[in-house]
Every structure is written in C-alpha cells, then in structure tokens.
Write a protein that holds these residues in place. Structure first.
Motif, PDB file in Angstrom:
ATOM      1  N   VAL A   1      36.996  13.248  11.697  1.00 17.92           N
ATOM      2  CA  VAL A   1      35.417  12.945  11.791  1.00 17.92           C
ATOM      3  C   VAL A   1      34.762  13.531  12.796  1.00 17.92           C
ATOM      4  N   CYS A   2      35.284  13.649  13.934  1.00 18.68           N
ATOM      5  CA  CYS A   2      34.471  14.202  15.165  1.00 18.68           C
ATOM      6  C   CYS A   2      35.090  15.457  15.596  1.00 18.68           C
ATOM      7  N   GLY A   3      36.341  15.872  15.374  1.00 12.70           N
ATOM      8  CA  GLY A   3      36.751  17.078  15.813  1.00 12.70           C
ATOM      9  C   GLY A   3      37.574  17.000  17.114  1.00 12.70           C
ATOM     10  N   ASP A   4      37.778  15.757  17.515  1.00 10.94           N
ATOM     11  CA  ASP A   4      38.421  15.613  18.793  1.00 10.94           C
ATOM     12  C   ASP A   4      39.352  14.293  18.551  1.00 10.94           C
ATOM     13  N   THR A   5      40.041  14.090  19.630  1.00 12.14           N
ATOM     14  CA  THR A   5      41.183  12.854  19.673  1.00 12.14           C
ATOM     15  C   THR A   5      40.611  11.711  20.002  1.00 12.14           C
ATOM     16  N   ALA A   6      39.370  11.646  20.551  1.00 10.14           N
ATOM     17  CA  ALA A   6      39.008  10.498  21.072  1.00 10.14           C
ATOM     18  C   ALA A   6      37.613   9.914  20.640  1.00 10.14           C
ATOM     19  N   SER A   7      36.782  10.657  20.150  1.00 12.46           N
ATOM     20  CA  SER A   7      35.385   9.886  19.989  1.00 12.46           C
ATOM     21  C   SER A   7      35.422   9.123  18.817  1.00 12.46           C
ATOM     22  N   ALA A   8      36.106   9.320  17.968  1.00 14.07           N
ATOM     23  CA  ALA A   8      36.263   7.974  16.802  1.00 14.07           C
ATOM     24  C   ALA A   8      37.534   7.264  16.915  1.00 14.07           C
ATOM     25  N   ASN A   9      38.150   7.396  18.017  1.00 10.27           N
ATOM     26  CA  ASN A   9      39.404   6.656  18.199  1.00 10.27           C
ATOM     27  C   ASN A   9      38.959   5.259  18.726  1.00 10.27           C
ATOM     28  N   PRO A  10      39.141   4.143  17.969  1.00 11.59           N
ATOM     29  CA  PRO A  10      38.804   2.788  18.503  1.00 11.59           C
ATOM     30  C   PRO A  10      39.590   2.517  20.175  1.00 11.59           C
ATOM     31  N   PHE A  11      40.935   2.871  20.161  1.00 13.92           N
ATOM     32  CA  PHE A  11      41.535   2.650  21.253  1.00 13.92           C
ATOM     33  C   PHE A  11      40.761   3.519  22.384  1.00 13.92           C
ATOM     34  N   GLU A  12      40.805   4.474  22.283  1.00 13.66           N
ATOM     35  CA  GLU A  12      40.158   5.555  23.358  1.00 13.66           C
ATOM     36  C   GLU A  12      38.861   4.869  23.727  1.00 13.66           C
ATOM     37  N   ARG A  13      37.988   4.543  22.827  1.00  9.56           N
ATOM     38  CA  ARG A  13      36.510   3.962  22.962  1.00  9.56           C
ATOM     39  C   ARG A  13      36.749   2.760  23.752  1.00  9.56           C
ATOM     40  N   ALA A  14      37.517   1.954  23.181  1.00  3.35           N
ATOM     41  CA  ALA A  14      38.064   0.414  23.996  1.00  3.35           C
ATOM     42  C   ALA A  14      38.475   0.826  25.520  1.00  3.35           C
TER      43      ALA A  14
END
Length: 140
Positions: free
Chosen positions: A103-116
């Motif tokens: 979705v975003c081209g990186d491992t964190a931006s759309a990752n709900p665990f990293e966002r939380a």
C-alpha cells in the motif's frame, strides 16, 4: 498491568523465543523498564531496524540509543504480543508488513501494529498510500 503482561508473554512462549534469539546472537542482557529485557548488541541481519521486540525482549542494534521514545514504542509491541497470545503476533505482524509494503511502499505506514506503537516514537515517517502519490487531480 506490566506484571501480568510479563508473565503472560513468558507463558505464551514469545519471551522464551526472544531470550533464545538474544542468547544465540550473543547480546548483552539487562533489565529494562516495565518488565522488559534489553538485549543490546543484536547484529543479525533479519529483521532490519534499530530495535526489534520479541515477547518482553527488546533486541537493540549496536550504536542505537535506547531513548525514552524508542523504549515507549517497543514497550507497546510487548503489549501487542500479550494481546495476540504470543507467537501468533509474528504471523499477524508479517502480514501487516506485506500489506504496508504493497500500500505505502514501506513496512510501517499502513501497518496497524506500528501505527498503534507510535510511528514517530519508533523512528518511522508516515507515507501516504501509493495511489495518493501517483494519482493527480485534473483541474478544469
């Protein structure tokens, strides 16, 4: 809460896996905040990142400073292991990484665990979805 979380991650096997990796990778273990263990000097190539959490064990790469923000971010991952019943977190996290990459081209931006866990606390920058970057409005 941190005591319950500490015991739960020990019983669900995630902290045991973290300790095995810490010992096998020859890190230096010391107590961290809220029942965590800091395993400093983690040099294995996978996964990449300044710090990686497995159960209550925070694996920290050489030269990475354990700032308050970074420890707060990793501490949230410790709680996520507990909520996901331990080792299933690894599968859920891997799927989230794959989705975020697509979705975003990186491992964190759309990752709900990293966002939380707090993107900024973990040293991540939020990137918009790829279609927002490539799709331009046509003005009339």
């Amino acid at each position: 809460m941190s005591t319950v979380r500490t015991w739960w991650n020990l019983l669900n096997g995630s902290t045991v896996l973290g300790l095995l990796i810490a010992v096998a990778s020859r890190t230096t273990l010391r107590p961290g905040p809220r029942g965590t263990l800091l395993a400093q000097g983690y040099t294995w190539g996978f996964p990449n990142g300044g710090a990686i959490t497995i159960g209550n064990v925070i694996l920290v790469r050489p030269g990475v400073r354990c700032t308050e923000a970074l420890l707060r971010h990793e501490d949230r991952h410790v709680s996520q292991y507990a909520f996901c019943l331990g080792l299933p977190f690894l599968i859920l996290y891997a799927v989230s990484v794959a989705v975020s990459l697509a979705v975003c081209g990186d491992t964190a931006s759309a990752n709900p665990f990293e966002r939380a866990a707090g993107l900024a606390d973990g040293g991540y920058r939020a990137h918009p979805p790829r279609w927002r970057r490539t799709h331009r409005r046509i003005s009339t």
